[in-house]
Design an enzyme around this catalytic site. Structure first.
Site, PDB file in Angstrom:
ATOM      1  N   GLY A 285       6.615 -40.729  53.724  1.00  0.00           N
ATOM      2  CA  GLY A 285       7.380 -41.928  53.412  1.00  0.00           C
ATOM      3  C   GLY A 285       8.109 -42.433  54.651  1.00  0.00           C
ATOM      4  N   GLY A 286       8.210 -43.754  54.767  1.00  0.00           N
ATOM      5  CA  GLY A 286       8.939 -44.342  55.895  1.00  0.00           C
ATOM      6  C   GLY A 286       8.222 -44.079  57.198  1.00  0.00           C
ATOM      7  N   ASP A 287       8.978 -43.597  58.178  1.00  0.00           N
ATOM      8  CA  ASP A 287       8.431 -43.240  59.481  1.00  0.00           C
ATOM      9  C   ASP A 287       8.437 -41.719  59.620  1.00  0.00           C
ATOM     10  OD1 ASP A 287       7.875 -44.304  62.446  1.00  0.00           O
ATOM     11  OD2 ASP A 287       9.088 -42.480  62.533  1.00  0.00           O
TER      12      ASP A 287
ATOM     13  N   PRO B 196       8.302 -47.759  53.366  1.00  0.00           N
ATOM     14  CA  PRO B 196       9.358 -47.420  52.403  1.00  0.00           C
ATOM     15  C   PRO B 196       8.914 -47.406  50.944  1.00  0.00           C
ATOM     16  CG  PRO B 196       9.618 -49.688  53.136  1.00  0.00           C
ATOM     17  CD  PRO B 196       8.489 -49.107  53.951  1.00  0.00           C
TER      18      PRO B 196
ATOM     19  N   LYS C 106       8.090 -32.571  45.797  1.00  0.00           N
ATOM     20  CA  LYS C 106       8.805 -31.940  44.693  1.00  0.00           C
ATOM     21  C   LYS C 106       8.196 -32.362  43.370  1.00  0.00           C
ATOM     22  CE  LYS C 106      13.280 -31.752  46.480  1.00  0.00           C
ATOM     23  NZ  LYS C 106      14.532 -32.389  46.659  1.00  0.00           N
TER      24      LYS C 106
ATOM     25  N   THR D 280      10.707 -47.617  58.418  1.00  0.00           N
ATOM     26  CA  THR D 280      11.659 -46.660  57.861  1.00  0.00           C
ATOM     27  C   THR D 280      12.478 -47.315  56.739  1.00  0.00           C
ATOM     28  OG1 THR D 280      13.296 -44.985  58.431  1.00  0.00           O
ATOM     29  CG2 THR D 280      13.521 -47.091  59.552  1.00  0.00           C
ATOM     30  N   ALA D 281      13.016 -46.471  55.838  1.00  0.00           N
ATOM     31  CA  ALA D 281      13.699 -46.972  54.633  1.00  0.00           C
ATOM     32  C   ALA D 281      14.807 -47.978  54.964  1.00  0.00           C
ATOM     33  CB  ALA D 281      14.278 -45.788  53.849  1.00  0.00           C
TER      34      ALA D 281
ATOM     35  N   MET E  45      19.766 -39.576  52.745  1.00  0.00           N
ATOM     36  CA  MET E  45      20.019 -38.317  52.031  1.00  0.00           C
ATOM     37  C   MET E  45      21.516 -38.055  51.855  1.00  0.00           C
ATOM     38  SD  MET E  45      17.144 -35.997  53.940  1.00  0.00           S
ATOM     39  CE  MET E  45      17.385 -36.740  55.543  1.00  0.00           C
TER      40      MET E  45
ATOM     41  N   ASP F 271       3.609 -36.659  50.049  1.00  0.00           N
ATOM     42  CA  ASP F 271       4.717 -36.225  49.203  1.00  0.00           C
ATOM     43  C   ASP F 271       5.323 -37.371  48.408  1.00  0.00           C
ATOM     44  OD1 ASP F 271       6.264 -37.225  51.366  1.00  0.00           O
ATOM     45  OD2 ASP F 271       6.057 -35.267  52.326  1.00  0.00           O
TER      46      ASP F 271
HETATM   47  N1  SAH Z   1      10.996 -40.627  56.871  1.00  0.00           N
HETATM   48  C1  SAH Z   1      11.726 -41.385  55.849  1.00  0.00           C
HETATM   49  C2  SAH Z   1      13.027 -40.712  55.470  1.00  0.00           C
HETATM   50  C3  SAH Z   1      12.856 -39.380  54.774  1.00  0.00           C
HETATM   51  S1  SAH Z   1      14.374 -38.643  54.349  1.00  0.00           S
HETATM   52  C4  SAH Z   1      11.952 -42.810  56.363  1.00  0.00           C
HETATM   53  O1  SAH Z   1      11.718 -43.079  57.557  1.00  0.00           O
HETATM   54  O2  SAH Z   1      12.367 -43.661  55.580  1.00  0.00           O
HETATM   55  C5  SAH Z   1      14.503 -39.047  52.643  1.00  0.00           C
HETATM   56  C6  SAH Z   1      15.606 -40.070  52.410  1.00  0.00           C
HETATM   57  O3  SAH Z   1      15.182 -41.341  52.876  1.00  0.00           O
HETATM   58  C7  SAH Z   1      15.974 -40.295  50.972  1.00  0.00           C
HETATM   59  O4  SAH Z   1      16.858 -39.315  50.488  1.00  0.00           O
HETATM   60  C8  SAH Z   1      16.646 -41.637  51.037  1.00  0.00           C
HETATM   61  O5  SAH Z   1      17.956 -41.531  51.563  1.00  0.00           O
HETATM   62  C9  SAH Z   1      15.791 -42.336  52.087  1.00  0.00           C
HETATM   63  N2  SAH Z   1      14.734 -43.181  51.508  1.00  0.00           N
HETATM   64  C10 SAH Z   1      13.401 -43.051  51.686  1.00  0.00           C
HETATM   65  N3  SAH Z   1      12.732 -44.052  51.083  1.00  0.00           N
HETATM   66  C11 SAH Z   1      13.677 -44.843  50.520  1.00  0.00           C
HETATM   67  C12 SAH Z   1      13.628 -46.062  49.789  1.00  0.00           C
HETATM   68  N4  SAH Z   1      12.479 -46.681  49.508  1.00  0.00           N
HETATM   69  N5  SAH Z   1      14.808 -46.609  49.390  1.00  0.00           N
HETATM   70  C13 SAH Z   1      15.985 -46.010  49.674  1.00  0.00           C
HETATM   71  N6  SAH Z   1      16.089 -44.873  50.367  1.00  0.00           N
HETATM   72  C14 SAH Z   1      14.959 -44.291  50.789  1.00  0.00           C
END
Ligand code: SAH
Length: 253
Positions: A95-97, A19, A64, A125-126, A177, A42
């Site tokens: 980012g995240g998973d 995250p 972006k 994941t976030a 999102m 990204d």
């Molecule tokens: N694959 C990512 C999600 C990508 S979609 C995951 O597993 O986390 C992008 C959305 O993820 C963002 O618009 C937001 O809603 C959320 N997001 C990703 N990183 C975040 C963070 N550190 N804190 C809060 N929301 C986050």
């Protein structure tokens, strides 16, 4: 259609960066990152994570930039295929998973269609990062028996979700999102029977140095977002577990 593999053929690892906090990438993700010839990444990849890559690794940003759009998904897929065809070991860092709202599925399809070996490394994941950073559980025997991850952003910019299912009691909703659709989300959930007084929060950049949480209720959340000019990347968390958050939390507003 499938290209024959040569011994020098490249490969791709789709790696979850977690995250934000660089320490939340997995050991495997960090190891592969340190081996990569090229890293494609990204916006949501946290600070310090790219430093795990070799100094001589090629770095390609596909997110972006101010005033510009993300590289179209098909261009990203083509880029991954081309780098791998050039014999490189490519880490596609997300980012995240990669498989939670990460479009990892589309990238895998493109790579497999091109006959390129792909490996997946999961990431935190976030939603999990937000819960840990601000100290609220996602499930709790007395509050939530389930937790739903849902996207608040649909292809045509509408928000068409299964509102009655999402409004069920005893569950935590984590909406990715969802900031731009927050008015609709709040109104539809209340119309489907979720009480307006249900605790809710907006979590901005969980686990990043500038993380912030804004608390309210299902009914007040749109005003909270406006008053605080909340922007992406933000998660909407709705459910009584939000009321269990430890106080004071770092970055709490
Ligand atoms: N694959 C990512 C999600 C990508 S979609 C995951 O597993 O986390 C992008 C959305 O993820 C963002 O618009 C937001 O809603 C959320 N997001 C990703 N990183 C975040 C963070 N550190 N804190 C809060 N929301 C986050």
């Amino acid at each position: 259609m499938t290209a024959p593999l040569s011994p020098s053929a490249g490969r791709v690892a789709l790696v979850g960066a977690g995250p934000g906090d660089a320490e939340l990438i997995t050991l495997k993700g960090a190891r592969l990152l340190g081996q990569a010839d090229a890293v494609v990444y990204d916006n949501l990849v946290g600070q310090g994570i790219l430093e795990l890559a070799r100094p001589d690794a090629e770095r390609v940003f596909v997110g972006k930039k101010a005033g510009h759009h993300t590289l179209p998904q098909e261009d990203i897929c083509r880029l991954l295929v081309n780098l791998a065809r050039a014999g490189k070991f490519v880490v596609r860092l997300k980012g995240g998973d990669p498989f939670v709202f990460g479009r990892g599925g589309e990238e895998i399809e493109a790579l497999q269609a091109a006959g390129i070996p792909v490996e997946i490394v999961p990431g935190v994941t976030a939603a999990l990062g937000a819960a840990a950073a601000f100290g609220f559980p996602l499930t709790h025997r007395d509050h939530a028996q389930s937790c739903v991850f849902v996207t608040g952003h649909l292809k045509d910019h509408s928000v068409e979700l299964d509102w009655p299912a999402l409004a069920r009691p005893g569950q935590t909703l984590v909406i990715y999102m969802g900031v731009t659709g927050l008015d609709i989300i709040s109104a539809r959930l209340q119309a489907a029977g979720l009480p307006g007084g249900t605790p809710a929060a907006l979590v901005y950049r969980a686990t990043w140095p500038n993380q912030k949480i804004h608390r309210g209720t299902l009914a007040t959340l749109p005003a909270v977002a406006r008053d605080n000019q909340v922007k992406p990347p933000t998660l909407i968390v709705i459910g009584s577990v939000v009321g269990l958050m430890r106080e004071p939390a770092a970055g709490a507003a």
